[in-house]
Design a protein around this motif. Structure first.
Motif, PDB file in Angstrom:
ATOM      1  N   VAL A 135     -24.605   9.967   0.856  1.00  0.00           N
ATOM      2  CA  VAL A 135     -24.799  10.764   2.067  1.00  0.00           C
ATOM      3  C   VAL A 135     -23.434  11.187   2.587  1.00  0.00           C
ATOM      4  CG1 VAL A 135     -25.570  10.756   4.472  1.00  0.00           C
ATOM      5  CG2 VAL A 135     -26.953   9.643   2.737  1.00  0.00           C
ATOM      6  N   ASP A 136     -23.308  12.461   2.972  1.00  0.00           N
ATOM      7  CA  ASP A 136     -22.090  12.939   3.596  1.00  0.00           C
ATOM      8  C   ASP A 136     -22.433  13.380   5.019  1.00  0.00           C
ATOM      9  OD1 ASP A 136     -19.418  13.553   3.822  1.00  0.00           O
ATOM     10  OD2 ASP A 136     -19.621  15.553   2.960  1.00  0.00           O
ATOM     11  N   TYR A 137     -21.418  13.571   5.830  1.00  0.00           N
ATOM     12  CA  TYR A 137     -21.629  14.011   7.214  1.00  0.00           C
ATOM     13  C   TYR A 137     -20.817  15.277   7.465  1.00  0.00           C
ATOM     14  CZ  TYR A 137     -23.966   9.593   8.092  1.00  0.00           C
ATOM     15  OH  TYR A 137     -24.856   8.553   8.059  1.00  0.00           O
TER      16      TYR A 137
ATOM     17  N   LEU B 124     -29.853  27.628   5.061  1.00  0.00           N
ATOM     18  CA  LEU B 124     -30.437  26.512   5.803  1.00  0.00           C
ATOM     19  C   LEU B 124     -30.350  26.794   7.294  1.00  0.00           C
ATOM     20  CD1 LEU B 124     -28.600  23.591   3.942  1.00  0.00           C
ATOM     21  CD2 LEU B 124     -30.915  24.412   3.493  1.00  0.00           C
ATOM     22  N   LEU B 125     -31.355  26.363   8.034  1.00  0.00           N
ATOM     23  CA  LEU B 125     -31.291  26.412   9.492  1.00  0.00           C
ATOM     24  C   LEU B 125     -31.078  24.992   9.989  1.00  0.00           C
ATOM     25  CD1 LEU B 125     -31.490  28.262  11.972  1.00  0.00           C
ATOM     26  CD2 LEU B 125     -33.899  27.580  12.161  1.00  0.00           C
ATOM     27  N   ILE B 126     -29.913  24.777  10.642  1.00  0.00           N
ATOM     28  CA  ILE B 126     -29.529  23.441  11.098  1.00  0.00           C
ATOM     29  C   ILE B 126     -29.191  23.512  12.586  1.00  0.00           C
ATOM     30  CG2 ILE B 126     -27.960  21.494  10.746  1.00  0.00           C
ATOM     31  CD1 ILE B 126     -27.369  22.653   7.951  1.00  0.00           C
ATOM     32  N   ASP B 127     -29.997  22.888  13.407  1.00  0.00           N
ATOM     33  CA  ASP B 127     -29.769  22.863  14.857  1.00  0.00           C
ATOM     34  C   ASP B 127     -29.550  24.271  15.407  1.00  0.00           C
ATOM     35  OD1 ASP B 127     -29.577  21.263  17.222  1.00  0.00           O
ATOM     36  OD2 ASP B 127     -27.421  21.649  17.261  1.00  0.00           O
TER      37      ASP B 127
ATOM     38  N   TYR C 159     -22.111  19.440  16.678  1.00  0.00           N
ATOM     39  CA  TYR C 159     -23.264  18.690  16.190  1.00  0.00           C
ATOM     40  C   TYR C 159     -22.972  18.154  14.791  1.00  0.00           C
ATOM     41  CZ  TYR C 159     -27.991  17.733  14.491  1.00  0.00           C
ATOM     42  OH  TYR C 159     -29.107  17.137  13.957  1.00  0.00           O
ATOM     43  N   LYS C 160     -23.077  16.831  14.630  1.00  0.00           N
ATOM     44  CA  LYS C 160     -22.802  16.186  13.356  1.00  0.00           C
ATOM     45  C   LYS C 160     -24.101  15.701  12.742  1.00  0.00           C
ATOM     46  CE  LYS C 160     -19.458  12.997  11.284  1.00  0.00           C
ATOM     47  NZ  LYS C 160     -18.325  12.078  11.555  1.00  0.00           N
TER      48      LYS C 160
ATOM     49  N   LEU D  68      -8.729  19.150   2.417  1.00  0.00           N
ATOM     50  CA  LEU D  68      -9.745  18.408   3.154  1.00  0.00           C
ATOM     51  C   LEU D  68     -10.639  19.355   3.952  1.00  0.00           C
ATOM     52  CD1 LEU D  68      -7.829  15.249   4.478  1.00  0.00           C
ATOM     53  CD2 LEU D  68      -9.389  15.426   2.540  1.00  0.00           C
ATOM     54  N   ASP D  69     -10.063  20.430   4.480  1.00  0.00           N
ATOM     55  CA  ASP D  69     -10.856  21.395   5.258  1.00  0.00           C
ATOM     56  C   ASP D  69     -11.965  22.007   4.427  1.00  0.00           C
ATOM     57  OD1 ASP D  69      -9.312  20.913   7.456  1.00  0.00           O
ATOM     58  OD2 ASP D  69      -8.060  22.706   7.231  1.00  0.00           O
ATOM     59  N   MET D  70     -11.723  22.179   3.123  1.00  0.00           N
ATOM     60  CA  MET D  70     -12.716  22.798   2.255  1.00  0.00           C
ATOM     61  C   MET D  70     -13.941  21.906   2.075  1.00  0.00           C
ATOM     62  SD  MET D  70     -10.209  24.420  -0.667  1.00  0.00           S
ATOM     63  CE  MET D  70     -11.587  24.823  -1.744  1.00  0.00           C
ATOM     64  N   LEU D  71     -13.835  20.622   2.414  1.00  0.00           N
ATOM     65  CA  LEU D  71     -14.943  19.696   2.246  1.00  0.00           C
ATOM     66  C   LEU D  71     -15.820  19.613   3.488  1.00  0.00           C
ATOM     67  CD1 LEU D  71     -13.101  16.836   0.331  1.00  0.00           C
ATOM     68  CD2 LEU D  71     -14.459  18.719  -0.608  1.00  0.00           C
ATOM     69  N   ASP D  72     -15.539  20.446   4.478  1.00  0.00           N
ATOM     70  CA  ASP D  72     -16.349  20.510   5.688  1.00  0.00           C
ATOM     71  C   ASP D  72     -16.946  21.903   5.821  1.00  0.00           C
ATOM     72  OD1 ASP D  72     -15.851  17.874   6.597  1.00  0.00           O
ATOM     73  OD2 ASP D  72     -13.874  18.495   7.309  1.00  0.00           O
ATOM     74  N   LEU D  73     -17.944  22.020   6.688  1.00  0.00           N
ATOM     75  CA  LEU D  73     -18.471  23.345   7.009  1.00  0.00           C
ATOM     76  C   LEU D  73     -17.387  24.146   7.716  1.00  0.00           C
ATOM     77  CD1 LEU D  73     -22.106  22.828   8.382  1.00  0.00           C
ATOM     78  CD2 LEU D  73     -21.422  24.101   6.356  1.00  0.00           C
ATOM     79  N   ARG D  74     -17.201  25.389   7.286  1.00  0.00           N
ATOM     80  CA  ARG D  74     -16.201  26.252   7.915  1.00  0.00           C
ATOM     81  C   ARG D  74     -16.876  27.481   8.501  1.00  0.00           C
ATOM     82  NH1 ARG D  74     -12.096  27.340   3.268  1.00  0.00           N
ATOM     83  NH2 ARG D  74     -14.009  27.219   2.050  1.00  0.00           N
TER      84      ARG D  74
END
Length: 436
Positions: free
Chosen positions: A308-310, A200-203, A317-318, A254-260
């Motif tokens: 929806v997740d963030y 994916l291309l995101i921002d 950038y969120k 918890l870190d694994m549930l975010d973009l790393r």
């Protein structure tokens, strides 16, 4: 936003078959981003034929032509004809010294040089068009997916109904009752296919998404890629796969549930629930994670409630992402001990898995014996049932496999065929339950 023509080409009669882009504009990606991506591929691979570059980037030649022309105009790239024919297929591209210097700069920011990503807006639209919420499970699907599985019919009915609810499922019960086994079998209820992009291309940042461990490819019925053919039938940046099933356990943080973002490889790692979009996400052994159950539950309140997740990029950038998954929590702890009432209300189904009945236990025991090639002995099994009662130990679904496997191991050690007897079962029982 991408041009209107690009948006119109995303929607087709078959949401899994977006047509191949015919121009840079139709990819939904910035021209200069694609220039950087082509430069990094040439930098990492050296001399590359046009057909190889097209296959690697999953982009038709009609998209690559203006990119390569730009690189040659800027004296970043050179083209040499290699071959007897006088066609574009014989052109071999490689970077000039100036091109290698520029590509090295690009790579220091972001080392991704795989298939071209898709625009994030296209991904969101595709997830919605193939949402798991639109999937329906009937009794016939349950019968097929759980054929030969010993389980309480009432429990199976609850699981089947829960899969249609679009809400989280909490499966709980004593250790060894088969919670994880049944949760994993829910994967067999996922029907239909989805389209997953390589990235994916995101921002302006690339997030690789396709994972061959999670996404099982459905073979293309068209018989392979036709990227060099300017009439390529579909966008090869998307892969047709089965609906994914992702299982995490005590290793979850918890870190694994975010973009790393890995500063060493300069690549992002997508979280497991993003890879699970369109399928099922199982959190096993809830309460034994490296983060507290309360922290984990709080992290999931918004996604479970709003689908929806963030997530956040390293630049801060969120952005919102679809949370299109059937979430299954499995725990040997009661629900009320893990979360407060606010979160428990968001769990649509709380399904208790208990010990087996004697008839069910015998059926499982016979199945294990048959699978391991050991003759079933009724008198030995009768001794085992009586011993369970004497020891006041419930008939858990995991016991037959664990006990009979010990008999197989002993037979292999002694160099004889495995057999079933009360004496050998007593030996296995003492090993298995010692100190328990």
């Amino acid at each position: 936003m991408p041009p209107d023509d690009h948006i119109s080409r995303v929607w087709t009669d078959d949401p899994l078959r977006a047509p191949a882009p015919r121009s840079v504009e139709e990819t939904g990606l910035p021209f200069l981003y694609l220039v950087e991506l082509v430069s990094k591929v040439l930098y990492q691979r050296g001399q590359v034929r046009l057909s190889e570059l097209s296959s690697h980037l999953k982009l038709p030649v009609s998209v690559l032509d203006p990119l390569l022309t730009f690189l040659r105009t800027e004296r970043m790239c050179e083209a040499v004809r290699r071959g007897a024919s006088n066609t574009d297929a014989d052109l071999v591209y490689n970077l000039s010294d100036a091109g290698r210097a520029r590509a090295a700069e690009y790579e220091r920011r972001d080392s991704y040089a795989g298939p071209a990503p898709v625009a994030f807006s296209d991904y969101v639209a595709r997830v919605r068009s193939c949402s798991v919420a639109g999937m329906r499970v009937g009794r016939e699907h349950m019968a097929l997916a759980f054929d030969g599985i010993v389980a309480d019919p009432l429990v199976l009915d609850k699981l089947g109904a829960a899969m249609n609810s679009g809400r989280a499922i909490f499966v709980h019960g004593p250790a060894g009752s088969g919670k994880t086994f049944l949760a994993e079998r829910l994967n067999g209820l996922l029907n239909g296919h989805i389209a997953v992009p390589y990235a994916l291309l995101i921002d302006g940042d690339v997030v690789p998404l396709f994972d061959p461990v999670v996404h099982h490819v459905v073979p293309d019925q068209e018989g392979g890629e036709r990227l060099y053919d300017r009439r390529a039938p579909r966008d090869q940046r998307w892969v047709r796969t089965q609906r994914p099933a992702v299982l995490t356990g005590g290793e979850l943080t918890l870190d694994m549930l975010d973009l790393r973002f890995d500063a060493t490889t300069r690549l992002y790692q997508a979280p497991p629930h993003l890879k699970a979009n369109g399928g099922i996400f199982i959190i096993d052994d809830l309460g034994r994670q490296r983060c507290s159950a309360t922290e984990l539950m709080n992290r999931w309140i918004v996604p479970l409630d709003r689908q929806v997740d963030y997530l956040s990029l390293q630049n801060g950038y969120k952005f919102p992402v679809p949370f299109d998954v059937v979430v299954v929590f499995s725990s040997n702890l009661p629900p009320e001990s893990l979360a407060d009432g606010s979160f428990l209300r968001r769990l649509g189904y709380k399904i208790h898995i208990d010990a087996l009945t004697p008839v069910q236990y015998e059926t499982v025991f016979r199945q294990v014996c048959e699978r391991l090639g050991i003759a079933f002995a009724p008198e030995a099994f009768a001794w085992l049932l009586a011993h369970h009662e004497r020891e006041q130990r419930p008939l858990m679904a995991c016991y037959p496999r664990d006990l009979v496997c010990q008999l197989r191991d002993l037979a292999a050690y002694e160099g004889r065929p495995p057999e079933l007897s009360s004496e050998l079962l007593a030996w296995a029982w003492d090993n298995y339950f010692a100190g328990a």
